[in-house]
Scaffold this motif. Structure first.
Motif, PDB file in Angstrom:
ATOM      1  N   THR A 194      -9.472   7.192  -9.598  1.00 29.93           N
ATOM      2  CA  THR A 194      -8.334   6.410  -9.112  1.00 29.93           C
ATOM      3  C   THR A 194      -8.647   5.802  -7.758  1.00 29.93           C
ATOM      4  O   THR A 194      -8.351   4.630  -7.492  1.00 29.93           O
ATOM      5  CB  THR A 194      -7.082   7.301  -9.003  1.00 29.93           C
ATOM      6  OG1 THR A 194      -6.822   7.916 -10.262  1.00 29.93           O
ATOM      7  CG2 THR A 194      -5.860   6.485  -8.593  1.00 29.93           C
ATOM      8  N   HIS A 252      -8.725   1.750  -7.071  1.00 30.30           N
ATOM      9  CA  HIS A 252      -7.717   1.168  -6.178  1.00 30.30           C
ATOM     10  C   HIS A 252      -8.208   1.009  -4.741  1.00 30.30           C
ATOM     11  O   HIS A 252      -7.462   0.549  -3.888  1.00 30.30           O
ATOM     12  CB  HIS A 252      -6.451   2.037  -6.192  1.00 30.30           C
ATOM     13  CG  HIS A 252      -5.703   1.987  -7.482  1.00 30.30           C
ATOM     14  ND1 HIS A 252      -4.618   1.170  -7.660  1.00 30.30           N
ATOM     15  CD2 HIS A 252      -5.887   2.658  -8.650  1.00 30.30           C
ATOM     16  CE1 HIS A 252      -4.147   1.340  -8.891  1.00 30.30           C
ATOM     17  NE2 HIS A 252      -4.902   2.237  -9.509  1.00 30.30           N
ATOM     18  N   ALA A 282      -0.029   6.060  -8.843  1.00 29.47           N
ATOM     19  CA  ALA A 282      -1.329   5.874  -9.485  1.00 29.47           C
ATOM     20  C   ALA A 282      -2.060   7.208  -9.650  1.00 29.47           C
ATOM     21  O   ALA A 282      -2.627   7.497 -10.717  1.00 29.47           O
ATOM     22  CB  ALA A 282      -2.181   4.896  -8.680  1.00 29.47           C
ATOM     23  N   ASN A 317      -2.784   8.838 -13.417  1.00 30.82           N
ATOM     24  CA  ASN A 317      -4.174   8.969 -13.853  1.00 30.82           C
ATOM     25  C   ASN A 317      -4.579  10.420 -14.064  1.00 30.82           C
ATOM     26  O   ASN A 317      -5.354  10.725 -14.974  1.00 30.82           O
ATOM     27  CB  ASN A 317      -5.103   8.288 -12.858  1.00 30.82           C
ATOM     28  CG  ASN A 317      -5.039   6.777 -12.962  1.00 30.82           C
ATOM     29  OD1 ASN A 317      -4.728   6.231 -14.022  1.00 30.82           O
ATOM     30  ND2 ASN A 317      -5.308   6.087 -11.878  1.00 30.82           N
TER      31      ASN A 317
END
Length: 266
Positions: free
Chosen positions: A194, A198, A230, A234
């Motif tokens: 993640t 990101h 997020a 995830n």
């Protein structure tokens, strides 16, 4: 793509978020003298509609700095745009228009300094007296420090300099305790993936049997809620699309300075 386990509307966060904005006039110009509180009445009302509550002001002819309490859905880029735009509009209405420099400084601050936050996370495993020796050795593997992430240095962008540091805490649903090494490994890989996707700069993370601590440098276009969201989704996906976390999170800002420097202790 699978449907997300969590939605932003569903999450009920706890938070302590303080953002500062510092702006300068264009070269060769100055701001007017600090106006009376009447000037700020419409500004504060407008900022309130943006989920911003002004808690401290430093107004000088060559620099203005505001500190706000805010909520997890406000990203730094949105914050900077709202503060500057509404201030510029109000100065124009008051008959003292000012052209702002393109440079701006954003800083998230809190009650604790960077070193205090990272040390607190680093000592999570050591201070838990209820962890058995086998689990203790597993958890030590999953207290991870990345010294390449410099939380004291700003992120540079075309719009200015940003110190956007967040302390995120997630709690396992029903306080279930994770105990198996392969589960921690799977979850930690999901957090790393993640962060890579990101562009989160995770300086330190610490897994505990029933919660996770993360200190990171966030991308300025993502709000604290989007970052937590997020990570939650995830890691839930990695565990078979299971709602492994409580539907909420803690998010706090921190920096090399604290709220007392700007007078924003409330």
């Amino acid at each position: 793509m699978p449907n997300p386990v969590y939605s932003l509307e569903q999450l009920k966060p706890a938070f302590h978020l303080r953002y500062t904005w510092t702006g300068w006039p264009t070269s060769g110009t100055k701001f007017p003298s600090m106006p009376t509180e009447i000037f700020f009445d419409p500004l504060d009302s407008a900022w309130k509609s943006d989920s911003l509550r002004r808690i401290a002001t430093v107004w000088e002819t060559d620099k203005i700095q505001f500190t706000f309490a805010t909520v997890p859905t406000v990203a730094p880029t949105l914050f900077v745009a709202r503060v500057k735009g509404r201030l510029q509009h109000e100065l124009r209405l008051s008959g003292t228009p000012v052209k702002f420099s393109r440079k701006v400084a954003f800083r998230g601050i809190g009650k604790n300094h960077t070193r205090e936050v990272t040390n607190y996370i680093h000592k999570q495993v050591e201070k838990d007296a209820f962890i058995d020796r086998r689990l203790l050795e597993i958890l030590k593997q999953f207290t991870v420090i990345d010294r390449s992430v410099a939380l004291d240095k700003p992120s540079e962008s075309n719009s200015g300099r940003y110190w956007y540091n967040l302390h995120i805490v997630l709690v396992v649903a029903n306080r279930r305790r994770i105990r198996l090494e392969h589960e921690f490994a799977k979850l930690d890989r999901a957090v790393q993936a993640t962060a890579t996707k990101h562009r989160y700069g995770i300086a330190i993370r610490a897994w505990m049997p029933d919660h996770l601590h993360v200190a990171l440098r966030g991308p300025i276009a993502e709000s604290p809620a989007e970052i937590a969201y997020a990570i939650m989704n995830n890691t839930a996906f990695a565990m078979g699309q299971n709602a492994i976390w409580q539907p909420g999170f803690y998010a706090g800002t921190f920096s090399e300075y604290d709220v007392h420097v700007v007078g924003g202790s409330h």
